[in-house]
Design a protein around this motif. Structure first.
Motif, PDB file in Angstrom:
ATOM      1  N   LYS A  95       0.806  -1.220   0.000  1.00  0.00           N
ATOM      2  CA  LYS A  95       0.000   0.000   0.000  1.00  0.00           C
ATOM      3  C   LYS A  95       0.844   1.276   0.000  1.00  0.00           C
ATOM      4  CE  LYS A  95      -3.582   2.454   2.595  1.00  0.00           C
ATOM      5  NZ  LYS A  95      -4.450   2.487   3.802  1.00  0.00           N
ATOM      6  N   SER A  96       1.944   1.263   0.767  1.00  0.00           N
ATOM      7  CA  SER A  96       2.667   2.528   0.998  1.00  0.00           C
ATOM      8  C   SER A  96       4.176   2.447   0.786  1.00  0.00           C
ATOM      9  CB  SER A  96       2.398   3.007   2.442  1.00  0.00           C
ATOM     10  OG  SER A  96       1.025   3.123   2.694  1.00  0.00           O
ATOM     11  N   ARG A  97       4.638   1.384   0.112  1.00  0.00           N
ATOM     12  CA  ARG A  97       6.078   1.221  -0.160  1.00  0.00           C
ATOM     13  C   ARG A  97       6.906   1.293   1.133  1.00  0.00           C
ATOM     14  NH1 ARG A  97       8.178   5.128  -4.523  1.00  0.00           N
ATOM     15  NH2 ARG A  97       7.297   6.635  -3.083  1.00  0.00           N
ATOM     16  N   LEU A  98       6.519   0.470   2.087  1.00  0.00           N
ATOM     17  CA  LEU A  98       7.161   0.476   3.401  1.00  0.00           C
ATOM     18  C   LEU A  98       8.664   0.321   3.323  1.00  0.00           C
ATOM     19  CD1 LEU A  98       7.123   0.284   6.556  1.00  0.00           C
ATOM     20  CD2 LEU A  98       6.757  -2.183   6.267  1.00  0.00           C
ATOM     21  N   TYR A  99       9.152  -0.615   2.512  1.00  0.00           N
ATOM     22  CA  TYR A  99      10.580  -0.915   2.527  1.00  0.00           C
ATOM     23  C   TYR A  99      11.412   0.231   1.961  1.00  0.00           C
ATOM     24  CZ  TYR A  99       8.515  -5.517   3.278  1.00  0.00           C
ATOM     25  OH  TYR A  99       7.759  -6.559   3.763  1.00  0.00           O
ATOM     26  N   GLN A 100      10.856   0.958   1.003  1.00  0.00           N
ATOM     27  CA  GLN A 100      11.559   2.162   0.539  1.00  0.00           C
ATOM     28  C   GLN A 100      11.676   3.188   1.660  1.00  0.00           C
ATOM     29  OE1 GLN A 100       9.552   0.452  -1.375  1.00  0.00           O
ATOM     30  NE2 GLN A 100      10.231   0.460  -3.514  1.00  0.00           N
ATOM     31  N   LYS A 101      10.609   3.294   2.462  1.00  0.00           N
ATOM     32  CA  LYS A 101      10.636   4.251   3.566  1.00  0.00           C
ATOM     33  C   LYS A 101      11.640   3.816   4.637  1.00  0.00           C
ATOM     34  CE  LYS A 101       7.272   6.756   1.852  1.00  0.00           C
ATOM     35  NZ  LYS A 101       6.973   6.017   0.613  1.00  0.00           N
ATOM     36  N   LEU A 102      11.729   2.498   4.882  1.00  0.00           N
ATOM     37  CA  LEU A 102      12.686   2.000   5.877  1.00  0.00           C
ATOM     38  C   LEU A 102      14.118   2.325   5.468  1.00  0.00           C
ATOM     39  CD1 LEU A 102      11.196  -1.516   6.735  1.00  0.00           C
ATOM     40  CD2 LEU A 102      11.217   0.506   8.193  1.00  0.00           C
ATOM     41  N   ALA A 103      14.363   2.385   4.170  1.00  0.00           N
ATOM     42  CA  ALA A 103      15.709   2.702   3.691  1.00  0.00           C
ATOM     43  C   ALA A 103      16.062   4.163   3.926  1.00  0.00           C
ATOM     44  CB  ALA A 103      15.821   2.374   2.200  1.00  0.00           C
ATOM     45  N   LEU A 104      15.056   4.995   4.183  1.00  0.00           N
ATOM     46  CA  LEU A 104      15.297   6.434   4.354  1.00  0.00           C
ATOM     47  C   LEU A 104      15.528   6.838   5.802  1.00  0.00           C
ATOM     48  CD1 LEU A 104      12.530   7.879   1.984  1.00  0.00           C
ATOM     49  CD2 LEU A 104      14.940   7.469   1.449  1.00  0.00           C
ATOM     50  N   VAL A 105      14.920   6.110   6.736  1.00  0.00           N
ATOM     51  CA  VAL A 105      15.004   6.538   8.133  1.00  0.00           C
ATOM     52  C   VAL A 105      16.389   6.240   8.694  1.00  0.00           C
ATOM     53  CG1 VAL A 105      12.543   6.228   8.521  1.00  0.00           C
ATOM     54  CG2 VAL A 105      14.102   4.355   9.029  1.00  0.00           C
ATOM     55  N   ARG A 106      16.750   7.001   9.710  1.00  0.00           N
ATOM     56  CA  ARG A 106      18.060   6.804  10.331  1.00  0.00           C
ATOM     57  C   ARG A 106      18.091   5.493  11.108  1.00  0.00           C
ATOM     58  NH1 ARG A 106      17.064   8.283  15.672  1.00  0.00           N
ATOM     59  NH2 ARG A 106      15.259   9.654  15.944  1.00  0.00           N
ATOM     60  N   GLY A 107      19.296   5.010  11.355  1.00  0.00           N
ATOM     61  CA  GLY A 107      19.437   3.799  12.160  1.00  0.00           C
ATOM     62  C   GLY A 107      19.526   2.513  11.370  1.00  0.00           C
ATOM     63  N   GLY A 108      19.436   2.594  10.025  1.00  0.00           N
ATOM     64  CA  GLY A 108      19.571   1.394   9.216  1.00  0.00           C
ATOM     65  C   GLY A 108      18.526   0.327   9.509  1.00  0.00           C
ATOM     66  N   LEU A 109      17.262   0.729   9.631  1.00  0.00           N
ATOM     67  CA  LEU A 109      16.201  -0.225   9.976  1.00  0.00           C
ATOM     68  C   LEU A 109      16.052  -1.326   8.938  1.00  0.00           C
ATOM     69  CD1 LEU A 109      13.210   1.781  11.495  1.00  0.00           C
ATOM     70  CD2 LEU A 109      14.515  -0.047  12.557  1.00  0.00           C
ATOM     71  N   LEU A 110      16.159  -0.974   7.665  1.00  0.00           N
ATOM     72  CA  LEU A 110      16.001  -1.989   6.628  1.00  0.00           C
ATOM     73  C   LEU A 110      17.088  -3.053   6.740  1.00  0.00           C
ATOM     74  CD1 LEU A 110      14.374  -2.884   4.165  1.00  0.00           C
ATOM     75  CD2 LEU A 110      15.960  -1.573   2.735  1.00  0.00           C
ATOM     76  N   SER A 111      18.319  -2.631   6.954  1.00  0.00           N
ATOM     77  CA  SER A 111      19.424  -3.585   7.105  1.00  0.00           C
ATOM     78  C   SER A 111      19.245  -4.450   8.349  1.00  0.00           C
ATOM     79  CB  SER A 111      20.764  -2.839   7.182  1.00  0.00           C
ATOM     80  OG  SER A 111      21.055  -2.193   5.962  1.00  0.00           O
ATOM     81  N   GLN A 112      18.747  -3.851   9.428  1.00  0.00           N
ATOM     82  CA  GLN A 112      18.522  -4.625  10.648  1.00  0.00           C
ATOM     83  C   GLN A 112      17.484  -5.723  10.431  1.00  0.00           C
ATOM     84  OE1 GLN A 112      17.938  -2.334  14.322  1.00  0.00           O
ATOM     85  NE2 GLN A 112      18.933  -0.592  13.358  1.00  0.00           N
ATOM     86  N   LEU A 113      16.403  -5.401   9.713  1.00  0.00           N
ATOM     87  CA  LEU A 113      15.371  -6.398   9.447  1.00  0.00           C
ATOM     88  C   LEU A 113      15.882  -7.490   8.508  1.00  0.00           C
ATOM     89  CD1 LEU A 113      12.280  -4.038   9.097  1.00  0.00           C
ATOM     90  CD2 LEU A 113      12.621  -5.756  10.873  1.00  0.00           C
ATOM     91  N   LEU A 114      16.647  -7.101   7.503  1.00  0.00           N
ATOM     92  CA  LEU A 114      17.259  -8.096   6.618  1.00  0.00           C
ATOM     93  C   LEU A 114      18.147  -9.047   7.409  1.00  0.00           C
ATOM     94  CD1 LEU A 114      18.238  -5.812   3.593  1.00  0.00           C
ATOM     95  CD2 LEU A 114      16.725  -7.795   3.459  1.00  0.00           C
ATOM     96  N   ASN A 115      18.936  -8.478   8.304  1.00  0.00           N
ATOM     97  CA  ASN A 115      19.858  -9.264   9.116  1.00  0.00           C
ATOM     98  C   ASN A 115      19.100 -10.273   9.989  1.00  0.00           C
ATOM     99  OD1 ASN A 115      22.744  -9.492  10.280  1.00  0.00           O
ATOM    100  ND2 ASN A 115      21.510  -9.157  12.094  1.00  0.00           N
ATOM    101  N   VAL A 116      18.034  -9.810  10.637  1.00  0.00           N
ATOM    102  CA  VAL A 116      17.249 -10.691  11.513  1.00  0.00           C
ATOM    103  C   VAL A 116      16.631 -11.834  10.709  1.00  0.00           C
ATOM    104  CG1 VAL A 116      15.136 -10.825  12.883  1.00  0.00           C
ATOM    105  CG2 VAL A 116      16.756  -8.976  13.288  1.00  0.00           C
TER     106      VAL A 116
END
Length: 342
Positions: free
Chosen positions: A222-243
């Protein structure tokens, strides 16, 4: 309606004799002396009945009761549900007490999902209540029913109030915006919600794991969540990929292997070049313990940089299976021995 709201704090605080004020329809305030004299079990049953009534009221007549009563109700109950009280309820494993918490969370879901602008002002307080009072108590406890309802509530916040976190420009709507045009608001609240979702993937509860995977996928669609995760500070997208890669390698939730791999593919698709060129090498050399240098090199050489889902799935399954194989072999060797492929 007014009686229920006035009685609720009386029973929650468990006094022997309590005074409470009730505002009648004529705006005349009547003070009532109430003696409960109830056992703890009976007390919880009364509280549950009051909360059940309030939930039914909100589900059926939220627009008729209006935002002022909604605000009074939510603020009153939030103020009574302190972290200490929540902790006691959860630790005691009281089914009735847990049901009271669940009902209130469902009541908040009704508020969150209502499209009326009159209720938007309640969203920051609801998020704070969940992340500062509820989640710290539940995080490491085995209370699947309450956790599930809480994450449903958080999902509702993200779905119904996406613009509380991200504003969309006209250019973005026609697909012409760049990262620099994205504006993030209330970033700390967004990060707290996503980190809580990520931490749920470290828990053994497979039903909650599946629920939150589906939640992320629906938000992405609906809202392109993963693109947004790549923008926020803290590397959230990488953390979720890692987990999620660790989960696949550990086979801790193997029943959901295909669903996890689909989420990994959609996350990697945000920037395949970065995924293969930066994330995976960092994961292999810094995100894994117990491997030799040569094993890491072998794993890296075995990665084919495919972008289509079937080929990506084969690559990820092969990679995580090899990681698991190496780790099991290394762990079985005596201390100080030469390890395989070293």
């Amino acid at each position: 309606m007014e009686v229920s709201l006035s009685l609720f704090p009386v029973y929650m605080r468990q006094p022997g004799v309590a005074m409470f004020s009730l505002q009648c329809s004529s705006n005349r305030v009547v003070t009532v002396e109430h003696s409960n004299g109830l056992s703890p079990f009976e007390l919880l049953e009364v509280i549950d009945s009051i909360m059940s009534f309030l939930l039914a009221l909100f589900e059926s007549l939220i627009h008729q009761i209006g935002p002022k009563f909604v605000e009074r109700t939510t603020q009153t109950v939030m103020g009574l549900f302190t972290s200490q009280q929540m902790c006691e309820t959860v630790v005691q494993e009281s089914k009735t007490g847990s049901r009271v918490i669940e009902r209130f969370l469902r009541l908040l879901q009704v508020v969150v999902k209502d499209p009326s602008s009159a209720f938007k002002a309640f969203i920051p307080n609801i998020i704070r209540f969940c992340m500062e009072q509820i989640y710290p108590v539940l995080a490491n406890r085995d209370v699947p029913d309450i956790k599930s309802v809480m994450f449903e509530l958080l999902h509702g916040v993200l779905v119904s109030h996406w613009r509380h976190f991200f504003t969309t420009s006209v250019l973005d709507k026609v697909g012409a915006s760049s990262k620099s045009l994205e504006r993030i608001e209330n970033e700390d609240q967004f990060m707290a919600i996503m980190k809580a979702i990520g931490e749920s993937f470290l828990q053994p509860d497979i039903a909650l794991f599946k629920q939150n995977l589906a939640s992320m996928e629906s938000l992405h669609a609906k809202s392109r969540l993963y693109q947004k995760l790549a923008l926020v500070r803290g590397g959230l997208l990488s953390q979720l990929l890692n987990v999620l890669l660790h989960v696949l390698a550990n086979k801790s939730h193997d029943l959901l292997r295909e669903e996890i791999t689909l989420v990994l593919h959609n996350m990697a698709a945000v920037d395949f070049e970065n995924f293969y060129g930066n994330f995976l090498p960092h994961f292999l050399w810094s995100g894994l313990d117990g491997l030799t240098e040569r094993q890491r090199e072998e794993l890296a050489r075995g990665v084919d940089m495919h972008k289509d889902l079937p080929s990506f799935t084969r690559t990820i399954h092969h990679l995580t299976s090899d990681i698991r194989y190496y780790l099991i072999c290394n762990a079985s060797l005596p201390a100080g021995s030469v390890k395989l492929n070293s």
